[in-house]
Design a protein around this motif. Sequence first.
Motif, PDB file in Angstrom:
ATOM      1  N   GLU A  36       0.735  -1.100   0.010  1.00 59.92           N
ATOM      2  CA  GLU A  36       0.061  -0.031   0.059  1.00 59.92           C
ATOM      3  C   GLU A  36       0.826   1.272  -0.123  1.00 59.92           C
ATOM      4  N   ASP A  37       1.737   1.412   0.762  1.00 57.11           N
ATOM      5  CA  ASP A  37       2.796   2.257   0.701  1.00 57.11           C
ATOM      6  C   ASP A  37       3.338   2.608  -0.540  1.00 57.11           C
ATOM      7  N   LEU A  38       3.807   1.708  -1.133  1.00 60.37           N
ATOM      8  CA  LEU A  38       4.485   1.587  -2.300  1.00 60.37           C
ATOM      9  C   LEU A  38       3.558   2.328  -3.577  1.00 60.37           C
ATOM     10  N   VAL A  39       2.158   1.820  -3.332  1.00 59.66           N
ATOM     11  CA  VAL A  39       1.316   2.241  -4.380  1.00 59.66           C
ATOM     12  C   VAL A  39       0.937   3.514  -4.277  1.00 59.66           C
ATOM     13  N   GLN A  40       0.709   4.216  -2.781  1.00 67.90           N
ATOM     14  CA  GLN A  40       0.787   5.547  -2.486  1.00 67.90           C
ATOM     15  C   GLN A  40       1.932   6.269  -2.856  1.00 67.90           C
ATOM     16  N   GLU A  41       3.007   5.948  -2.746  1.00 68.91           N
ATOM     17  CA  GLU A  41       4.166   6.766  -3.380  1.00 68.91           C
ATOM     18  C   GLU A  41       4.238   6.681  -4.863  1.00 68.91           C
ATOM     19  N   THR A  42       3.825   5.639  -5.435  1.00 70.54           N
ATOM     20  CA  THR A  42       3.887   5.641  -6.983  1.00 70.54           C
ATOM     21  C   THR A  42       2.700   6.627  -7.394  1.00 70.54           C
ATOM     22  N   TYR A  62       4.811   3.618 -17.293  1.00 73.64           N
ATOM     23  CA  TYR A  62       5.411   4.608 -16.484  1.00 73.64           C
ATOM     24  C   TYR A  62       5.425   4.343 -15.148  1.00 73.64           C
ATOM     25  N   ALA A  63       3.804   4.106 -14.726  1.00 72.95           N
ATOM     26  CA  ALA A  63       3.823   4.137 -13.262  1.00 72.95           C
ATOM     27  C   ALA A  63       4.254   2.627 -12.650  1.00 72.95           C
ATOM     28  N   GLN A  64       4.173   1.597 -13.711  1.00 71.12           N
ATOM     29  CA  GLN A  64       4.847   0.129 -13.186  1.00 71.12           C
ATOM     30  C   GLN A  64       6.231   0.483 -12.987  1.00 71.12           C
ATOM     31  N   THR A  65       6.863   1.118 -13.759  1.00 72.26           N
ATOM     32  CA  THR A  65       8.363   1.394 -13.588  1.00 72.26           C
ATOM     33  C   THR A  65       8.668   2.302 -12.562  1.00 72.26           C
ATOM     34  N   VAL A  66       7.904   3.337 -11.972  1.00 76.26           N
ATOM     35  CA  VAL A  66       7.904   4.114 -10.852  1.00 76.26           C
ATOM     36  C   VAL A  66       7.652   3.079  -9.614  1.00 76.26           C
ATOM     37  N   LEU A  67       6.694   2.199  -9.818  1.00 78.58           N
ATOM     38  CA  LEU A  67       6.548   1.198  -8.670  1.00 78.58           C
ATOM     39  C   LEU A  67       7.614   0.344  -8.481  1.00 78.58           C
ATOM     40  N   VAL A  68       8.418  -0.277  -9.494  1.00 78.51           N
ATOM     41  CA  VAL A  68       9.492  -1.001  -9.247  1.00 78.51           C
ATOM     42  C   VAL A  68      10.740  -0.142  -8.654  1.00 78.51           C
ATOM     43  N   ARG A  69      11.001   0.986  -9.298  1.00 75.85           N
ATOM     44  CA  ARG A  69      12.045   1.711  -8.835  1.00 75.85           C
ATOM     45  C   ARG A  69      11.682   2.255  -7.435  1.00 75.85           C
ATOM     46  N   SER A  70      10.460   2.463  -7.100  1.00 76.14           N
ATOM     47  CA  SER A  70      10.365   2.600  -5.453  1.00 76.14           C
ATOM     48  C   SER A  70      10.621   1.597  -4.643  1.00 76.14           C
ATOM     49  N   PHE A  71      10.085   0.404  -5.154  1.00 81.76           N
ATOM     50  CA  PHE A  71      10.409  -1.021  -4.366  1.00 81.76           C
ATOM     51  C   PHE A  71      12.090  -1.126  -4.024  1.00 81.76           C
ATOM     52  N   THR A  73      14.201   1.129  -4.392  1.00 77.82           N
ATOM     53  CA  THR A  73      14.699   2.172  -3.297  1.00 77.82           C
ATOM     54  C   THR A  73      14.386   2.047  -2.101  1.00 77.82           C
ATOM     55  N   HIS A  74      13.347   1.459  -1.797  1.00 80.49           N
ATOM     56  CA  HIS A  74      12.948   0.887  -0.453  1.00 80.49           C
ATOM     57  C   HIS A  74      13.871   0.039   0.079  1.00 80.49           C
ATOM     58  N   ARG A  75      14.174  -0.997  -0.697  1.00 78.83           N
ATOM     59  CA  ARG A  75      15.019  -2.265  -0.179  1.00 78.83           C
ATOM     60  C   ARG A  75      16.335  -1.702  -0.096  1.00 78.83           C
ATOM     61  N   ARG A  76      17.030  -0.607  -0.514  1.00 67.51           N
ATOM     62  CA  ARG A  76      18.147  -0.151  -0.172  1.00 67.51           C
ATOM     63  C   ARG A  76      18.090   0.578   1.314  1.00 67.51           C
ATOM     64  N   ARG A  77      17.141   1.158   1.732  1.00 70.01           N
ATOM     65  CA  ARG A  77      16.937   1.853   3.000  1.00 70.01           C
ATOM     66  C   ARG A  77      17.403   0.896   4.088  1.00 70.01           C
ATOM     67  N   ARG A  78      17.902   1.640   5.321  1.00 65.26           N
ATOM     68  CA  ARG A  78      18.252   0.850   6.301  1.00 65.26           C
ATOM     69  C   ARG A  78      17.045   0.256   7.071  1.00 65.26           C
ATOM     70  N   GLY A 110       9.699 -14.403  -1.673  1.00 65.87           N
ATOM     71  CA  GLY A 110      10.188 -13.619  -0.614  1.00 65.87           C
ATOM     72  C   GLY A 110      11.436 -14.025  -0.104  1.00 65.87           C
ATOM     73  N   ARG A 111      12.084 -15.199  -0.413  1.00 66.14           N
ATOM     74  CA  ARG A 111      13.313 -15.569  -0.263  1.00 66.14           C
ATOM     75  C   ARG A 111      14.375 -15.222  -1.270  1.00 66.14           C
ATOM     76  N   LEU A 112      13.726 -14.597  -2.287  1.00 61.06           N
ATOM     77  CA  LEU A 112      14.466 -14.148  -3.524  1.00 61.06           C
ATOM     78  C   LEU A 112      15.255 -12.725  -3.121  1.00 61.06           C
ATOM     79  N   ALA A 113      16.265 -12.536  -3.575  1.00 62.27           N
ATOM     80  CA  ALA A 113      16.940 -11.024  -3.278  1.00 62.27           C
ATOM     81  C   ALA A 113      16.063  -9.937  -4.186  1.00 62.27           C
ATOM     82  N   PRO A 114      15.771  -8.855  -3.842  1.00 59.69           N
ATOM     83  CA  PRO A 114      14.736  -7.714  -4.193  1.00 59.69           C
ATOM     84  C   PRO A 114      14.922  -7.634  -5.803  1.00 59.69           C
ATOM     85  N   LYS A 115      16.234  -7.815  -6.361  1.00 57.29           N
ATOM     86  CA  LYS A 115      16.089  -7.434  -7.739  1.00 57.29           C
ATOM     87  C   LYS A 115      15.985  -8.649  -8.481  1.00 57.29           C
TER      88      LYS A 115
END
Length: 169
Positions: A36-42, A62-71, A73-78, A110-115
Amino acid sequence: MRASRTEDYREFAANRAAHLYRSACLLTSGDTHLAEDLVQETLGRMYMVWGRVSRIDNPAGYAQTVLVRSFLTHRRRRSASERPVGELPDSALLCGDDPELRLALLGALGRLAPKDRAVVVLRYWEDRSIEETADAMNVSSAAVRTRAVRALAKLREQLGGSLVEFAAR
């Protein structure tokens, strides 16, 4: 003129929100709150560029691309290393009649790496081409092919025997 753009954006957001949410649920391995947070951010980012939407060939893509990039980016955050505890919700996140298979697939994703997860979702769930996936993830086509092969091998390794059990039903 401005009211018309706002109304166009509202219509776009209403039409794409469910699709974005399903994709986000797959990317997050069933974490509905993060989805939900990712969709809202997108959708927020889409609103910011909506005035220039005429320059975008495919706003849904484009929205789908923004969603993936948001995801990603989120995975890189501490703070992304925090994991909720408990079981998955009872609500269905994917189409199909077999909840055990759905949960097994979500767990394996879920056990796969984010990328790797992003490649699998974009290539095989969203049915995007290698080039579209590479563009959405901002990587080369070769990187997408390599990640797809490795991610599918990991999924086969994780689900090997259980997929045969599900297929036999």
